[in-house]
Design a protein around this motif. Sequence first.
Motif, PDB file in Angstrom:
ATOM      1  N   LYS A   1     -42.410 -36.996  11.185  1.00 14.80           N
ATOM      2  CA  LYS A   1     -43.129 -36.732  12.431  1.00 14.80           C
ATOM      3  C   LYS A   1     -42.459 -37.489  13.576  1.00 14.80           C
ATOM      4  CE  LYS A   1     -47.653 -36.052  10.255  1.00 14.80           C
ATOM      5  NZ  LYS A   1     -49.080 -36.499  10.204  1.00 14.80           N
TER       6      LYS A   1
ATOM      7  N   ASP B   1     -43.353 -31.952  13.679  1.00 12.82           N
ATOM      8  CA  ASP B   1     -44.074 -32.384  12.487  1.00 12.82           C
ATOM      9  C   ASP B   1     -43.377 -32.003  11.186  1.00 12.82           C
ATOM     10  OD1 ASP B   1     -44.413 -29.673  12.482  1.00 12.82           O
ATOM     11  OD2 ASP B   1     -46.612 -29.699  12.388  1.00 12.82           O
ATOM     12  N   ASN B   2     -42.055 -31.848  11.232  1.00 12.90           N
ATOM     13  CA  ASN B   2     -41.334 -31.622   9.980  1.00 12.90           C
ATOM     14  C   ASN B   2     -39.925 -32.186  10.062  1.00 12.90           C
ATOM     15  OD1 ASN B   2     -39.246 -29.222  10.338  1.00 12.90           O
ATOM     16  ND2 ASN B   2     -41.068 -28.700  11.547  1.00 12.90           N
TER      17      ASN B   2
END
Length: 273
Positions: free
Chosen positions: A258, A227-228
């Motif tokens: 993502k 998610d980064n």
Amino acid sequence: MANFICPICSQPLTIKGRSYICKKNHSFDISAKGYVNLLPANKKHSSNPGDDKLMVIARNNFLSLGYYSHLKEALENLCDKYSNENVNILDCGCGEGYYTEGVYERLSEKGKNVQIQGIDISKDAVTIASKRVKNGQFAVASSFHLPVENKSIDVLINCFSPLCVKEFTRVLKKKGVFLYVVPAPKHLWQLKEALYEKPYENPLKEEKYEGFKLIETVKVEKEIFIDNNEDINNLFKMTPYVYRSPKETREVLLKAEKLSVNAHFIIYVYKKI
């Protein structure tokens, strides 16, 4: 106890001060970073062979966050299963030592007397590995010319690294095992879908190797969520796709925030017969 051997004359090396020295007085200095270079200049195909520094850093950053911890745990379990109280382990193509460290710590926690060695052709990778596993022995060396004594290894790990069965046969003890890790067909499938118009599955084939018997096949599968952007970039940069994918799709992926992606592996367990 397993020892490194001289890459010039194949005699055992012993540590004297800050050097490895053989009976014929060939000497190899232990670097300040803890590893020894046992890759002769005439065996190099370039001035700095193996994965480059940027790829090594990206992979170390990604693995250190535990995204592939399910593979590490599977290797730990197998090394425990196929080892006795006293065990010599060789991580052939150890990279940054992420899996080496896990195996060493797991077996030590089980009360086993572990000697662990790691070799990799990349000096940048071995530099990190030697810092990870303070009690291990690490060398810059080739899988095709292992600086390891004959019949000295109980368990050999080969994870995404060149395979040299002749050398594995030489260094493994009778009934020793090697763990061969390969990407499963759908490994990183979503990454490929983002990069290629027609993504392809990894080829899968159980190979037979002379002198070895396939005794177990272990599938290790997990879908990981990233998610980064930094971690997505590290995953991308540690794969060959960073050099092989179209520029347009590569730039889109490098900006992604993502990504859900398959982290699927297969471990083949071969026993020396």
